[in-house]
Design an enzyme around this catalytic site. Structure first.
Site, PDB file in Angstrom:
ATOM      1  N   SER A  86       0.850  -1.192   0.000  1.00  0.00           N
ATOM      2  CA  SER A  86       0.000   0.000   0.000  1.00  0.00           C
ATOM      3  C   SER A  86       0.883   1.238   0.000  1.00  0.00           C
ATOM      4  CB  SER A  86      -0.913   0.004   1.224  1.00  0.00           C
ATOM      5  OG  SER A  86      -0.142   0.283   2.371  1.00  0.00           O
ATOM      6  N   LYS A  87       0.229   2.379  -0.101  1.00  0.00           N
ATOM      7  CA  LYS A  87       0.937   3.654  -0.235  1.00  0.00           C
ATOM      8  C   LYS A  87       1.991   3.841   0.872  1.00  0.00           C
ATOM      9  CE  LYS A  87       1.505   7.258  -2.628  1.00  0.00           C
ATOM     10  NZ  LYS A  87       2.023   7.127  -3.970  1.00  0.00           N
ATOM     11  N   ARG A  88       1.690   3.329   2.061  1.00  0.00           N
ATOM     12  CA  ARG A  88       2.656   3.579   3.127  1.00  0.00           C
ATOM     13  C   ARG A  88       3.970   2.831   2.919  1.00  0.00           C
ATOM     14  NH1 ARG A  88       2.058  -0.958   6.394  1.00  0.00           N
ATOM     15  NH2 ARG A  88       0.207  -1.882   5.494  1.00  0.00           N
TER      16      ARG A  88
END
Ligand code: GLU
Length: 466
Positions: free
Chosen positions: A241-243
């Site tokens: 994911s983006k993180r």
């Protein structure tokens, strides 16, 4: 089915080309290209609310950066709607599907009652076996007659045989009452019409495969070879994911990773060929097969990507690197190189590319050839320039100005000068780097002198000595 391998990449144009999508595209591309097959591109744009032309453009750009060329025209799934509807009507005519007049309210009521009675909430339409004479003159959906008993087995090349009980599959709608085909029908019809022999895609589509099989079987079509690949996880083992960092393939272009390194890395993400980590496109095309795809999710690892990129940059031709660097600068929103800079960069490439893992690293080393006089030393380089070193630089000038401009002669001139002064060569190199490049980390001073040429070298030395 013909003998020629046909694969496809079928992204939904709802955003950029995701790393996972790029890997799916790459696997399909490698599989087809390594077998003299075709690799087709279908844009699954049936969801009119979420599909945008910008997303299609971003996907095409991402693929073009990665060098994943496709055969034939880009196919729009939405444009195939009449053909998808035709197949639904054919199944209806063949008695493999039926008209369902149930309203949404009736379906909801059915489900509520089933829930209350503790039964399966899968809708069972009363119209499946109804007499045509009892049919009302109201809009209807076309539903497939799903098998009620037995099992459906998906022979998946990655997951093995996946068995689904048919009583868990409902009579799915093929054509809605407004006449629009459902996505599941569109995928099967398109894959069949495009002659797709192998469907390689994310395992989030494994459940769809069981329902898609029903359509293949009802139509009497050959089922393609399935290969559902595990999703990509972040280094912590959780779904990417983006993180975890950038998700868009092209963000990696803007960070300065070369496409060849990215392809190598993405190929290794969930696929292996023995212990090979580093390989060329040619090797990947030759080696790629479905049996090498792992069953467990691959973990994204930026260090490994950098390491592979650092091996690809040195084996890429200088002109190709120069061109790719222009692409990187554009993607990163940085000013393009002028023609003169670009030519100088290519001349210097031989001494820049060896230890660069990314284009920003390469360009940092290229600073000496891209910049022009007066050279402004950065903080570290400035420290190497002092009144002592200024004196050394001016004393050095006569020793090199008459040297013939070859590596051997420059080396011996500089070494004997250092010796005469009782200096270690390293003590001389610092001020020279600062004078020639304005940087502390540069290619060797000899390479810089050779690339810059006599006049420019002497001019820079004299600038620094005053
Ligand atoms: N359009 C689907 C997606 O973007 C892929 C469907 C398929 O490969 O069958 O996830």
């Amino acid at each position: 089915m013909s003998d020629q391998v046909v694969t496809r990449f079928a992204p939904s144009p709802t955003g950029f080309l995701h790393i996972g999508g790029a890997r799916t595209a790459l696997f399909n591309w490698l599989f087809a290209r390594g077998r003299g097959g075709k690799f087709l591109l279908r844009i699954e744009d049936t969801d009119r609310e979420r599909s945008t032309p910008e997303a299609t453009a971003a996907i095409l750009q991402g693929m073009s950066w990665l060098g994943l060329d496709h055969d034939g025209d880009v196919i729009s799934q939405f444009e195939g709607a009449p053909r998808h509807a035709e197949v639904a009507h054919q199944l209806l005519a063949d008695g493999k599907a039926y008209k369902c007049f149930s309203t949404q309210d009736e379906i909801t009521a059915f489900r509520e009652q089933a829930r209350a009675e503790g039964k399966s909430t899968l809708f069972q339409s009363p119209w499946r076996d109804a007499e045509p004479s009892t049919q009302p003159d109201t809009p209807y959906a076309i539903r497939i007659k799903a098998p009620r008993d037995g099992v459906t087995v998906i022979r998946d090349q990655v997951q093995g045989d996946v068995t689904i009980r048919n009583d868990q599959l409902d009579d799915m709608i093929l054509l809605r009452s407004d006449g629009t085909p459902v996505y599941m029908l569109a995928v099967v019809v398109d894959d069949h019409d495009m002659g797709v022999t192998h469907v390689i895609r994310g395992d989030d589509h494994l459940n769809n495969a069981a329902r898609q099989m029903m359509i293949y079987e009802a139509m009497g079509w050959d089922v393609p070879v399935w290969a559902h690949i595990p999703l990509i996880h972040g280094p912590d083992g959780k779904k990417l994911s983006k993180r975890h960092g950038a998700l868009g393939a092209q963000e990696y272009q803007a960070m300065g990773y070369p496409a060849a390194g990215m392809r190598n890395y993405l190929a290794r993400l969930g696929w292996s060929h023995g212990d090979d980590e580093f390989f060329t496109d040619e090797q990947a095309k030759e080696w790629f097969d479905l049996t090498g795809i792992g069953k467990s999710p691959a973990r994204f690892d930026l260090k490994k990507l950098e390491n592979l990129c650092g091996q690809h940059i040195p084996i890429t031709g200088d002109a190709a690197l120069r061109q790719e660097i222009q692409g990187y600068l554009a993607a990163a929103g940085l000013p393009a190189l002028t023609n003169a800079q670009s030519g100088d960069l290519e001349r210097a490439m031989y001494c820049l590319k060896d230890r660069a893992r990314t284009f920003p690293e390469l360009l940092e080393k290229a600073h000496f050839v891209l910049t022009s006089r007066p050279i402004k030393p950065d903080e570290k380089a400035a420290k190497a320039l002092s009144s002592v070193s200024d004196g050394i630089l001016s004393e050095l000038t006569p020793h090199v100005q008459n040297a013939s401009w070859t590596r051997n002669e420059l080396e011996s001139a500089l070494n004997s000068f250092a010796e005469a002064k009782g200096l270690k060569f390293g003590k001389l190199a610092g001020p020279l780097r600062a004078a020639l490049a304005g940087r502390a980390v540069t290619p060797s001073v000899f390479d810089m002198m050779l690339v810059l040429g006599r006049d420019e070298t002497l001019a820079r030395l004299s600038d620094a000595a005053t």
